[in-house]
Motif scaffolding. Structure first.
Motif, mmCIF file in Angstrom:
data_model
loop_
_atom_site.group_PDB
_atom_site.id
_atom_site.type_symbol
_atom_site.label_atom_id
_atom_site.label_comp_id
_atom_site.label_asym_id
_atom_site.label_seq_id
_atom_site.Cartn_x
_atom_site.Cartn_y
_atom_site.Cartn_z
ATOM 1 N N TYR A 19 0.952 -1.142 -5.550
ATOM 2 C CA TYR A 19 0.694 -2.304 -4.704
ATOM 3 C C TYR A 19 1.517 -2.201 -3.424
ATOM 4 N N GLN A 20 0.943 -2.667 -2.321
ATOM 5 C CA GLN A 20 1.673 -2.823 -1.067
ATOM 6 C C GLN A 20 2.180 -4.257 -1.016
ATOM 7 N N CYS A 21 3.498 -4.416 -0.979
ATOM 8 C CA CYS A 21 4.085 -5.752 -1.091
ATOM 9 C C CYS A 21 5.003 -6.063 0.082
ATOM 10 N N ASP A 22 5.040 -7.352 0.446
ATOM 11 C CA ASP A 22 6.075 -7.817 1.347
ATOM 12 C C ASP A 22 7.047 -8.680 0.530
ATOM 13 N N GLU A 55 -4.699 -5.061 -4.456
ATOM 14 C CA GLU A 55 -3.574 -4.128 -4.390
ATOM 15 C C GLU A 55 -2.534 -4.536 -3.349
ATOM 16 N N GLN A 56 -2.399 -5.837 -3.136
ATOM 17 C CA GLN A 56 -1.335 -6.362 -2.290
ATOM 18 C C GLN A 56 -0.596 -7.453 -3.049
ATOM 19 N N THR A 77 9.240 0.736 3.927
ATOM 20 C CA THR A 77 8.923 1.082 5.314
ATOM 21 C C THR A 77 9.263 -0.064 6.254
ATOM 22 N N TRP A 123 7.019 -3.603 4.643
ATOM 23 C CA TRP A 123 6.195 -3.392 3.468
ATOM 24 C C TRP A 123 6.872 -2.448 2.485
ATOM 25 N N TYR A 124 6.618 -2.711 1.210
ATOM 26 C CA TYR A 124 7.197 -1.920 0.137
ATOM 27 C C TYR A 124 6.087 -1.451 -0.803
ATOM 28 N N GLU A 125 6.159 -0.181 -1.152
ATOM 29 C CA GLU A 125 5.195 0.367 -2.110
ATOM 30 C C GLU A 125 5.780 0.198 -3.509
#
Length: 308
Positions: A23-26, A56-57, A9, A12-14
């Protein structure tokens, strides 16, 4: 940790870890410094290494080597390239011949790109229940062209179930891209194969006869019978990327099959004497629409001899 990028998005990447946790990741800064010539450094389907930071990040540290990807050039003035999805087992192009119309030129650009990056492509002629006799004859002519060219073609309709069982069987246990213009029914297909997913479905614009975008980013959805669907935003145009001019004819399957019969082994099938493709065009072995697409793509290359 290692995982699969399900959705991008922007920032951020799922990411789904190999243990099955989302996990929501940058992206860690050092990844951004790598030489990346596309608008998106990561795409749905990428395998990544990441570290967890909080509940979860996390932060994506590295991207694993891609086995393949679908890439397109923007048709706007920026001409920037975008990776649509990666690590695919096959790509389905959903086609409607009206409301909206999918043109042969668009189909052929998609097929050339898929072939150039080693991705088997299937053509899905969708919404078959909505066409009159004239439309059905036109579809049969198109299927004849692409079947002879070596592509698997499938007729489908969610309304009457035509081709749906075969469609599902082809996707089982594979990573599948579903692409096409907005309004061709991609989201409806995803909703059918994944009950409860309930992706938003757009209407067709009365003024332009084109679909309204409902999917903003490419996203992977897990199939209940095994495998994934990568649902993509509706694509208006499909510009070719980094395909050398002298190799373009290799990605038209029926052209490549005739190359050994050409007088010159580097024949570009334009005006060379003894060209088997031009002869095939005269005899009907080569479809005029496919050759027109080829000429259009040859004219589209830049001064460096590639499609960027």
């Amino acid at each position: 940790m290692h995982g699969l990028v399900l959705k991008s998005t922007g920032k951020w990447y799922e990411v789904k870890s190999d243990e099955g946790i989302i996990y929501q990741c940058d992206i860690k800064g050092k990844l951004r410094l790598k030489s990346i010539s596309t608008t998106n450094p990561l795409a749905a389907g990428d395998r990544v290494e990441f570290e967890v930071d909080g509940d979860e990040q996390g932060h994506i540290l590295n991207i694993e080597e891609r086995k393949n990807y679908i890439i397109r050039r923007s048709v706007n003035l920026s001409k920037e390239a975008q990776i649509v999805a990666s690590n695919l087992d096959q790509a389905f192009l959903v086609i409607t011949i009206r409301h909206p119309q999918t043109t042969p030129g668009f189909i052929d650009r998609f097929l050339v790109t898929a072939d150039a990056y080693g991705i088997p492509a299937v053509l899905v002629f969708h919404k078959m229940d909505q066409y009159d006799e004239k439309d059905l004859r036109a579809i049969d002519r198109m299927i004849d062209v692409y079947s002879k060219a070596g592509y698997h073609c499938l007729k489908s309709s969610i309304t009457n179930g035509l081709g749906i069982e075969e469609f599902g069987a082809m996707m089982k246990d594979k990573i599948n891209l579903i692409s096409g213009h907005s309004g061709t029914g991609k989201s409806s297909l995803v909703n059918y194969f994944i009950p409860g997913k309930d992706l938003r479905i757009g209407d067709i614009s009365v003024s332009s006869d084109k679909g309204q975008h409902t999917t903003t980013f490419a996203e992977m959805h897990e199939l209940p019978f095994g495998g994934y669907i990568v649902d993509t935003p509706g694509i208006k145009g499909f510009g070719l990327v980094d395909i050398p001019k002298e190799e373009l004819n290799h990605h038209f399957k029926e052209f490549f099959a005739l190359l050994p019969q050409c007088k010159f082994n580097n024949c570009k099938h334009l005006s060379e004497p003894g060209c088997a493709v031009i002869k095939g065009l005269a005899t009907g072995e080569i479809a005029q629409s496919r050759y027109n697409s080829y000429i259009s793509m040859m004219d589209d290359e830049d001064e460096r001899g590639t499609y960027r």
